[in-house]
Scaffold this motif. Structure first.
Motif, short mmCIF file in Angstrom:
data_model
loop_
_atom_site.label_atom_id
_atom_site.label_comp_id
_atom_site.label_asym_id
_atom_site.label_seq_id
_atom_site.Cartn_x
_atom_site.Cartn_y
_atom_site.Cartn_z
N GLU A 29 0.83 -1.20 0.00
CA GLU A 29 0.00 0.00 0.00
C GLU A 29 0.86 1.25 0.00
O GLU A 29 2.02 1.23 0.42
CB GLU A 29 -0.90 0.04 1.24
N ASP A 30 0.26 2.35 -0.43
CA ASP A 30 0.85 3.67 -0.28
C ASP A 30 0.62 4.13 1.16
O ASP A 30 -0.52 4.21 1.62
CB ASP A 30 0.21 4.65 -1.27
N TYR A 31 1.69 4.43 1.88
CA TYR A 31 1.58 4.75 3.30
C TYR A 31 0.75 6.02 3.54
O TYR A 31 -0.10 6.06 4.43
CB TYR A 31 2.97 4.93 3.92
N GLU A 32 1.00 7.05 2.74
CA GLU A 32 0.35 8.33 2.96
C GLU A 32 -1.15 8.28 2.68
O GLU A 32 -1.95 8.88 3.39
CB GLU A 32 0.99 9.42 2.09
N THR A 33 -1.55 7.58 1.63
CA THR A 33 -2.96 7.57 1.23
C THR A 33 -3.71 6.31 1.65
O THR A 33 -4.94 6.29 1.68
CB THR A 33 -3.08 7.72 -0.29
N GLY A 34 -2.96 5.24 1.94
CA GLY A 34 -3.59 3.96 2.25
C GLY A 34 -4.11 3.23 1.03
O GLY A 34 -4.75 2.19 1.15
N ARG A 35 -3.82 3.74 -0.15
CA ARG A 35 -4.32 3.11 -1.37
C ARG A 35 -3.50 1.88 -1.74
O ARG A 35 -2.27 1.89 -1.61
CB ARG A 35 -4.29 4.11 -2.53
N THR A 58 5.98 3.96 -9.79
CA THR A 58 5.58 4.11 -8.39
C THR A 58 6.73 4.71 -7.60
O THR A 58 7.82 4.14 -7.52
CB THR A 58 5.19 2.75 -7.77
N ASP A 63 8.55 11.24 0.89
CA ASP A 63 7.20 11.77 0.72
C ASP A 63 6.23 10.75 0.14
O ASP A 63 5.03 11.01 0.06
CB ASP A 63 7.24 13.00 -0.19
N ASN A 64 6.76 9.62 -0.28
CA ASN A 64 5.94 8.56 -0.88
C ASN A 64 6.41 7.22 -0.33
O ASN A 64 7.15 6.49 -0.97
CB ASN A 64 6.07 8.57 -2.40
#
Length: 327
Positions: A29-35, A58, A63-64
């Motif tokens: 998953e993307d940590y910042e967005t949870g996507r 990706t 920041d990502n």
């Protein structure tokens, strides 16, 4: 090996030397967005290490960040699994999953400003064994909450207690906390600011403060067995139980809590630091005595030495384990 689906999941498996088959579910998953991240390639090496190769395009940087979660076929998190995450620009991050089966990379040290929330007396002492008054307790929690919410302490002109005049030094603090339900008085509408606050009163105030503050140490202490001298019908029983379960307060060696005894200033800062999840950087303190607020009546041999210095010195904290202070 496998590729993550639209939910960011894939199931991978292997057969050990005994012929037993094992499967793990890996979620990316993307940590910042949870996507979820789809089309990440996941494989298990001979040594049990998991490699996640992110799809082209990706990003993986401060920041990502990327979170990888590893569970077994019963959805139980898998701790201490080595995970290697690779990006399409040659990035490579390695780490081990935590007790929740999670690893987030790259590792970023989060910082937090810890303001001083208690001061000493005009003679330079701290008074660690002196009782904490109800007015001093209000000042502590009001400073912490107003800093967190970036709000100003009011003048005290609208304080509701009959025994607090607006020109009293703590009137604004009590008015501020009353608005949040943290400060409460007695049935006769008095606050009794000069009265020593009891262990039960301070614990109740701390629990109400935490409900508003909403950030700190929430770990459950499963060894809590209750205190012999706190009955279920005692007015602060639930507050004391809640604080003890979270590890903010402790009793005495004989199994008592002594709820109606006054609480001293050393005990207060210890409880507040536990509640906030704050701890002193012992190495920094050892190297920077001259830069810090120190007290002649709190030597390095005092049981609350580091808790007092954590409370009395503003600093920027790196939220590592243990906490470290920046110079």
């Amino acid at each position: 090996s496998g590729k993550t689906n639209e939910d960011g999941n894939t199931t991978v498996g292997w057969e050990d030397e005994d012929g037993d088959r094992w499967t793990l579910t890996v979620t990316v998953e993307d940590y910042e967005t949870g996507r979820p991240i789809e089309d990440a390639e996941v494989s298990i090496g001979k040594g049990g290490n998991i490699t996640v190769t992110l799809p082209d395009g990706t990003d993986m940087d401060e920041d990502n960040r990327i979170t990888v979660t590893v569970t077994d076929n019963e959805r139980d998190p898998q701790e201490d699994v080595t995970v290697i995450v690779k990006g399409d620009l040659g990035q490579r991050e390695t780490g081990e999953t935590d007790e929740d089966g999670k690893l987030t990379v790259p590792a970023v040290t989060e910082t937090e400003y810890h303001g001083a929330y208690i001061v000493g007396y005009t003679d330079g002492t701290f008074g660690p064994e002196r009782s904490m008054s109800r007015s001093e307790a209000a000042a502590i929690f009001a400073r912490l909450l107003s800093d967190k919410l970036d709000e100003r302490i009011p003048s005290g002109n609208n304080v509701k207690f009959k025994d607090i005049d607006p020109d009293m030094w703590y009137a604004g603090y009590v008015e501020y906390l009353t608005g949040y339900g943290v400060a409460v008085g007695y049935n006769d509408r008095s606050y009794r600011g000069d009265k020593a606050i009891t262990r039960a009163e301070f614990t109740a105030m701390a629990a109400r403060f935490f409900d508003v503050y909403g950030d700190g140490a929430e770990e459950i202490m499963e060894q809590y067995e209750g205190f012999y001298d706190v009955s279920d019908g005692y007015w602060a029983a639930e507050y004391i139980k809640d604080a003890a379960i979270h590890g903010w307060v402790e009793g005495y060696g004989d199994g008592t809590f002594r709820a109606d005894d006054p609480i001293d200033r050393a005990e207060v800062v210890t409880i507040v630091n536990r509640l906030l999840g704050r701890e002193a950087d012992e190495d920094y303190i050892a190297d920077n005595h001259r830069r810090l607020v120190m007290f002649p009546d709190v030597s390095s041999r005092h049981w609350a030495y580091y808790n007092v210095l954590e409370a009395a010195n503003a600093h920027t904290a790196n939220l590592t384990n243990p906490e470290t202070w920046e110079k």
